[in-house]
Design an enzyme around this catalytic site. Structure first.
Site, PDB file in Angstrom:
ATOM      1  N   ASP A  22       7.214 -15.857  23.445  1.00  0.00           N
ATOM      2  CA  ASP A  22       5.899 -15.845  22.820  1.00  0.00           C
ATOM      3  C   ASP A  22       4.922 -15.260  23.838  1.00  0.00           C
ATOM      4  OD1 ASP A  22       4.254 -18.237  20.606  1.00  0.00           O
ATOM      5  OD2 ASP A  22       3.750 -16.188  21.170  1.00  0.00           O
TER       6      ASP A  22
HETATM    7  C1  GLC Z   1       0.800 -16.124  19.408  1.00  0.00           C
HETATM    8  C2  GLC Z   1       1.624 -17.065  18.577  1.00  0.00           C
HETATM    9  C3  GLC Z   1       2.829 -16.419  17.942  1.00  0.00           C
HETATM   10  C4  GLC Z   1       2.497 -14.978  17.588  1.00  0.00           C
HETATM   11  C5  GLC Z   1       2.320 -14.242  18.895  1.00  0.00           C
HETATM   12  C6  GLC Z   1       1.939 -12.763  18.663  1.00  0.00           C
HETATM   13  O1  GLC Z   1       0.394 -16.758  20.591  1.00  0.00           O
HETATM   14  O2  GLC Z   1       2.060 -18.278  19.184  1.00  0.00           O
HETATM   15  O3  GLC Z   1       3.173 -17.202  16.775  1.00  0.00           O
HETATM   16  O4  GLC Z   1       3.550 -14.405  16.833  1.00  0.00           O
HETATM   17  O5  GLC Z   1       1.338 -14.844  19.738  1.00  0.00           O
HETATM   18  O6  GLC Z   1       0.674 -12.691  18.089  1.00  0.00           O
END
Ligand code: GLC
Length: 719
Positions: free
Chosen positions: A265
């Protein structure tokens, strides 16, 4: 069998090119002029060579933009390896569907699959290859802002929705069907169990609990062919998921056999440092690559450290090759080596996005995702009534939810517009009454004026979308006080009040459900929300949603969920006056509204349920049959639910577990015999030694319209 071309390509890549291939960045690094990029480049420690060789870009959308970005990138990439374009297409791209928690309340897998297929079609034509969805984190704490992104508190129902979303996003043949996206199930694992419902907070549970409740939906998504997995921000048993070798190597890859791509993430590799699991970027990079994280999203531990880790012999280059291969294989599966632009098409974009067919689907799905929580002969409305539409959501486009990045509030159908389709403008007076969290005397005066001449008051209330979603945790889950005051003030007119809620979590509804005559949970219903909710308010659609997450009596009860254990001192009717039982001194144990709950404009009656036998033989099966009839005046849909309880286990077992459900449509006066089949496999559970099996003994089954109002039957499992 790996495709030889991809392996040959890998062999041509330098170590620097391989390491850069494992990085995902936002498009500004590739598009902004160098002067503007000095800060971000320095902050991330990126060189121009790194950027020229990154493997993927996130959050760049639009056919024209993506085509240009891909073309420029390919021109500068020595081996012509195309970029992967990924984005958060959670519940729609431009045609925004209801938030996932709402779609979950439809209990309708066909609807869920259709919403994902449309979302895929719109975003694929806009140049996206991968969506960071489905989010299948099990949730039990409505203080957590991201409950709106999940389908709720039940492992089995979440698993069925996980499969449906993956089918919708990926279709039957991802390589040839360029109207589809690769799906990325998230957040692995158990992100929804953050302590205190506070986002990014600690998760702490046994492996057994993890396997019993939190892992099934991720596994279901992978069984359905989901191509990617995203790591969670949290620790799992004290080790950050993003560097957790047990979770990612042993369980995900060895035990579950997942061979696809694993992405971190946002910044989660680097976050191992503040977690206190890595001294610096080098240790974070080592732990993540050893855990098998193939791509690092928006932090640069890999590009800044992997080379010297290889050169110092601390990690084997084979680990990097393994990850690069998985990235290249996904690009190949998506056909990007043949056509780096895949489905991106500026002309077709205009025809597909927000087309009438998609809007119609969004309206249907939003209506079927709403849940009627109370109705004392107020709904449905009829066109002749004089209506006062009051509240901050009466004329608001903020009904798309917090994960609707490319949706437009201006394109959303507001509730006032929806109601205006149903009745003459002269029959509607509209007033804001207050803002979401503040109000003025003038606003209140306008509302009182509007209510004066009305026969019925429709109050459109709720949370700003920023009050849920990521980093949207709330410790107080009531409506803001100014809205509660508005209800109480309007109540003084003594006129029927129907409240429509626009929100992203189960709320503490005190001051709402006790004051209003009807309450309709609309969640964030999406682009067609105003029309859909008007369809329900005027009875053109009979509400059929059923809650997939308990509404607590108060925040003090949390976590409150239906599949809980009995404890050694369970509260029962006969001991409620005793002190030393498991209860509160000031509130009940039961939630305000239970899992599976929802009302209809008609009434359904259940006949006596019947078991085919009171003994389940090894290898055999039992059927549970119940007659359900619609004895009201309207056609309607009912979700017949089957729960089960294992009375004595090697570890304690939940009081109820959803094992089956069937959504049926019945005309007035029509009846249907609903039969569920139970096999021994459905009685298995994780024992203390993590063996997954059933035990002989007594079981109960429960049949009914929700997890509370059920009929109980009993049978015995023989071994
Ligand atoms: C965010 C979220 C994740 C998302 C990613 C890209 O922090 O936790 O669910 O897909 O970043 O935006």
């Amino acid at each position: 069998m790996v495709n030889i071309s991809v392996t040959a390509l890998l062999e041509q890549m330098t170590l620097d090119e391989k390491i850069a291939q494992l990085m995902q960045i936002t498009p500004n690094f590739l598009t902004d002029n160098k002067a503007d990029l000095t800060g971000p480049m320095e902050w991330m420690g990126l060189t121009e060579e790194n950027v020229a060789n990154v493997g993927s870009v996130l959050s760049s959308v639009g056919a024209g933009k993506v085509i240009e970005l891909q073309k420029n990138y390919m021109a500068n990439n020595r081996l012509g390896i195309p970029l992967l374009f990924m984005a958060d297409i959670i519940h729609g791209y431009r045609t925004i569907f209801p938030v996932t928690l709402a779609i979950g309340c439809s209990w309708d897998m066909e609807l869920a699959e259709r919403s994902a297929a449309i979302a895929a079609k719109e975003s694929a034509v806009a140049g996206i290859h991968v969506t960071f969805a489905p989010m299948v984190d099990l949730v039990r704490d409505p203080r957590w802002g991201r409950v709106m992104e999940s389908t709720g508190e039940d492992p089995y129902l979440n698993s069925e929705f996980a499969r449906a979303f993956v089918r919708g996003f990926q279709g039957e043949n991802l390589s040839s069907d360029t109207d589809r996206l690769a799906a990325c199930v998230k957040h692995f694992a158990a992100y929804g169990a953050a302590e205190g419902g506070r986002d990014y907070n600690t998760v702490n549970m046994s492996e057994r609990q993890l396997r019993e409740s939190y892992l099934p939906a991720y596994k279901a998504a992978l069984e359905e062919g989901c191509e990617m997995v995203m790591t969670a921000f949290n620790v799992v048993d004290g080790v950050p998921a993003t560097g957790n070798k047990w979770l990612m190597r042993k369980l995900l890859r060895e035990e579950w056999g997942f061979e696809g791509m694993l992405i971190s993430d946002w910044g989660a590799v680097h976050e191992m440092i503040p977690h206190g699991a890595a001294e610096g970027g080098e240790q974070a990079a080592r732990k993540a690559i050893q855990a098998g994280v193939d791509m690092e999203m928006m932090s640069s531990c890999y590009v800044n450290n992997l080379k010297q880790l290889v050169e110092s012999g601390e990690i084997d280059e084979a680990l990097i090759d393994e990850s690069v291969l998985r990235v290249l294989l996904l690009k190949e599966k998506l056909g990007l080596f043949e056509n780096p632009y895949r489905g991106a098409d500026e002309q077709r974009e205009k025809e597909v996005i927000l087309c009438d067919e998609h809007r119609r689907a969004a309206r249907e799905i939003a209506a079927k995702s709403s849940v009627l929580l109370k109705n004392e002969q107020v709904l449905p409305l009829h066109p002749g009534q004089r209506i006062a539409l009051i509240g901050p959501f009466a004329q608001s486009g903020d009904i798309l939810g917090p994960w609707s990045i490319w949706g437009s509030r201006e394109e959303a159908v507001q509730l006032f517009e929806g109601i205006s389709e149903k009745t003459a403008p002269a029959r509607i007076s509209v007033a804001q009454g207050c803002n979401i969290e503040t109000g003025t005397e003038e606003q209140l005066a306008e509302a009182l004026q509007a209510a004066q001449s009305a026969e019925v008051i429709v109050l459109a209330l709720g949370e700003r979308s920023e009050m849920s979603g990521e980093a949207g945790s709330r410790a107080d889950i009531r409506l803001p006080q100014v809205q509660l005051d508005l209800i109480a003030r309007l109540k003084q007119f003594g006129k029927p009040i129907a409240v429509v809620l626009f929100n992203g979590r189960p709320l503490d509804l005190h001051g709402v459900i006790d004051q209003a005559d009807a309450v309709l949970e609309a969640w964030y219903p999406g682009t067609e929300g105003g029309g859909a909710i008007a369809d329900v308010l005027f009875g053109d659609v009979n509400p059929s949603g059923r809650l997939t997450m308990s509404f607590p009596h108060s925040v003090g009860q949390i976590p409150v969920y239906y599949n809980n254990y009995n404890t050694g001192r369970p509260l029962k009717a006969e001991n409620a006056d005793q002190r030393y039982v498991s209860k509160y001194l000031d509130i009940p144990n039961a939630p305000l509204l239970p899992f599976g709950y929802g009302l209809s404009y008609t009434t359904f009656t259940y006949g006596k349920a019947k078991l085919s036998a009171d003994v389940l033989q090894p290898g055999g099966q039992l059927t549970v049959t119940v007659e359900v009839a619609n004895d009201g005046k309207r056609a309607g849909e009912e979700v017949v639910q089957l729960y089960m309880r294992d009375l004595v286990g090697e570890v304690v077992r939940p009081l109820k577990e959803l094992k089956a459900f069937e959504k049926i449509s019945l005309k007035p006066g029509e009846g249907k015999s609903v039969t569920f089949t139970l096999q021994e496999e459905r009685l298995r559970y994780y024992h203390s030694d993590l063996s997954y099996e059933s035990d002989a003994g007594d079981f109960q089954v429960f049949v009914g319209p929700n997890s509370r109002d059920v009929e109980t039957l009993a049978f015995r499992l023989l071994k």
